[in-house]
Scaffold this motif. Structure first.
Motif, PDB file in Angstrom:
ATOM      1  N   ASP A  85       0.738  -1.085   0.078  1.00 30.80           N
ATOM      2  CA  ASP A  85       0.097   0.067   0.069  1.00 30.80           C
ATOM      3  C   ASP A  85       0.872   1.250   0.024  1.00 30.80           C
ATOM      4  O   ASP A  85       1.652   1.471   0.890  1.00 30.80           O
ATOM      5  CB  ASP A  85      -0.734   0.225   1.064  1.00 30.80           C
ATOM      6  CG  ASP A  85      -1.838   1.178   1.581  1.00 30.80           C
ATOM      7  OD1 ASP A  85      -1.833   2.223   0.726  1.00 30.80           O
ATOM      8  OD2 ASP A  85      -2.578   1.231   2.288  1.00 30.80           O
ATOM      9  N   THR A  87       0.117   4.492  -0.121  1.00 27.26           N
ATOM     10  CA  THR A  87      -0.697   5.752   0.316  1.00 27.26           C
ATOM     11  C   THR A  87      -0.189   6.289   1.382  1.00 27.26           C
ATOM     12  O   THR A  87      -0.490   7.311   2.093  1.00 27.26           O
ATOM     13  CB  THR A  87      -2.253   5.417   0.589  1.00 27.26           C
ATOM     14  OG1 THR A  87      -2.168   4.478   1.827  1.00 27.26           O
ATOM     15  CG2 THR A  87      -2.983   4.834  -0.462  1.00 27.26           C
ATOM     16  N   LYS A  89       0.475   4.630   4.631  1.00 36.93           N
ATOM     17  CA  LYS A  89       0.021   4.064   5.917  1.00 36.93           C
ATOM     18  C   LYS A  89       1.129   3.186   6.404  1.00 36.93           C
ATOM     19  O   LYS A  89       0.865   2.607   7.504  1.00 36.93           O
ATOM     20  CB  LYS A  89      -1.293   3.139   5.593  1.00 36.93           C
ATOM     21  CG  LYS A  89      -2.396   3.932   5.162  1.00 36.93           C
ATOM     22  CD  LYS A  89      -3.517   3.215   4.835  1.00 36.93           C
ATOM     23  CE  LYS A  89      -4.646   3.756   4.349  1.00 36.93           C
ATOM     24  NZ  LYS A  89      -5.935   3.075   3.807  1.00 36.93           N
ATOM     25  N   GLY A  90       2.362   2.909   5.533  1.00 37.98           N
ATOM     26  CA  GLY A  90       3.159   2.055   6.183  1.00 37.98           C
ATOM     27  C   GLY A  90       4.506   2.232   5.160  1.00 37.98           C
ATOM     28  O   GLY A  90       4.265   2.756   4.186  1.00 37.98           O
ATOM     29  N   TYR A 100       5.587  -2.359  10.752  1.00 41.09           N
ATOM     30  CA  TYR A 100       5.824  -0.792   9.874  1.00 41.09           C
ATOM     31  C   TYR A 100       5.026  -0.979   8.552  1.00 41.09           C
ATOM     32  O   TYR A 100       5.302   0.106   7.666  1.00 41.09           O
ATOM     33  CB  TYR A 100       7.285  -0.787   9.926  1.00 41.09           C
ATOM     34  CG  TYR A 100       7.872  -0.729  11.180  1.00 41.09           C
ATOM     35  CD1 TYR A 100       7.587   0.319  12.272  1.00 41.09           C
ATOM     36  CD2 TYR A 100       8.648  -1.755  11.960  1.00 41.09           C
ATOM     37  CE1 TYR A 100       7.969   0.581  13.673  1.00 41.09           C
ATOM     38  CE2 TYR A 100       9.432  -1.876  12.927  1.00 41.09           C
ATOM     39  CZ  TYR A 100       8.883  -0.631  13.915  1.00 41.09           C
ATOM     40  OH  TYR A 100       9.277  -0.454  15.130  1.00 41.09           O
ATOM     41  N   SER A 102       2.421  -1.704   5.348  1.00 42.03           N
ATOM     42  CA  SER A 102       0.790  -1.868   4.836  1.00 42.03           C
ATOM     43  C   SER A 102       0.817  -2.348   3.575  1.00 42.03           C
ATOM     44  O   SER A 102       1.492  -1.803   2.671  1.00 42.03           O
ATOM     45  CB  SER A 102       0.654  -0.187   4.923  1.00 42.03           C
ATOM     46  OG  SER A 102      -0.881  -0.227   4.515  1.00 42.03           O
ATOM     47  N   TYR A 104      -1.587  -5.381   0.818  1.00 39.75           N
ATOM     48  CA  TYR A 104      -2.707  -6.204   0.985  1.00 39.75           C
ATOM     49  C   TYR A 104      -2.595  -7.295   0.065  1.00 39.75           C
ATOM     50  O   TYR A 104      -1.581  -7.406  -0.867  1.00 39.75           O
ATOM     51  CB  TYR A 104      -3.955  -5.067   0.127  1.00 39.75           C
ATOM     52  CG  TYR A 104      -3.706  -4.640  -1.163  1.00 39.75           C
ATOM     53  CD1 TYR A 104      -4.319  -5.351  -2.195  1.00 39.75           C
ATOM     54  CD2 TYR A 104      -2.879  -3.610  -1.463  1.00 39.75           C
ATOM     55  CE1 TYR A 104      -3.859  -4.922  -3.609  1.00 39.75           C
ATOM     56  CE2 TYR A 104      -2.584  -3.192  -2.629  1.00 39.75           C
ATOM     57  CZ  TYR A 104      -3.030  -3.845  -3.829  1.00 39.75           C
ATOM     58  OH  TYR A 104      -2.736  -3.231  -5.116  1.00 39.75           O
TER      59      TYR A 104
END
Length: 189
Positions: A85, A87, A89-90, A100, A102, A104
């Motif tokens: 991810d 964006t 978030k991690g 640490y 993010s 999917y």
């Protein structure tokens, strides 16, 4: 010795090939995995009858990939079943602890008789419809209709494809070789 979740008869695996997490890989009958490919078992790889995965293909991302019967995956194809991810978030790196990161995990499903042309890229969360052709170099980011031909970046439908002859031949092959069609409907994603 390789330890697959399941492996059928007349399966050809050409070395060198990288198969990671083999215990999550199912291969049915009369299929071929060609040299210099990378297949990561992730949450599950399900390869049907009469499937050809050509050279330099990668199936990666840690999610689920289903290649139903008679699927063709040409040289250089990238099937991505999950990703980082990005964006914010991690940290998007597999080299840091999961706490640490993010990311999917998703799926890619290639329905029977679909054909993925050379160097096409299939993104996570996509189903390629039965009998659908993805032209060389195309980028697939959404589900594709059955019995169609798509091309471009992003892939767009350019025409329909006839199914009658192919489905008739499929029945003959199953009967002649006493093979049951693969059924991966039990796979949940």
């Amino acid at each position: 010795m390789r330890e697959f979740k399941e492996i059928g008869e007349n399966v050809e695996i050409f070395e060198p090939i990288s198969l990671i997490n083999e215990s999550q890989i199912t291969i049915k009958n009369n299929s071929r995995l060609s040299e210099f490919s990378l297949i990561m078992g992730g949450l599950g790889i399900y390869i049907g009858n009469y499937v050809h995965v050509a050279n330099h293909v990668s199936i990666a991302g840690g999610g689920i990939c289903i290649l139903e019967d008679f699927v063709g995956v040409c040289a250089g194809v990238r099937i991505i079943t999950g990703s980082d991810d990005i964006t914010g978030k991690g940290i998007p790196s597999p080299l840091v602890s999961e706490e640490y990161r993010s990311f999917y995990r998703s799926h890619v499903v290639c329905k029977k008789h679909s054909f993925i042309g050379t160097n096409a890229v299939i993104h996570p969360g996509v189903t390629i419809g039965e009998g659908t052709v993805v032209a060389s170099g195309s980028l697939v980011t959404k589900d594709l209709e059955p019995w169609s031909i798509y091309m471009g970046s992003p892939a767009r439908k350019i025409r329909s494809r006839d199914s009658e002859v192919i489905l008739s031949m499929e029945k003959e092959i199953y009967k002649k070789n006493n093979i049951k069609p693969s059924d991966f409907t039990y796979v949940k994603f």
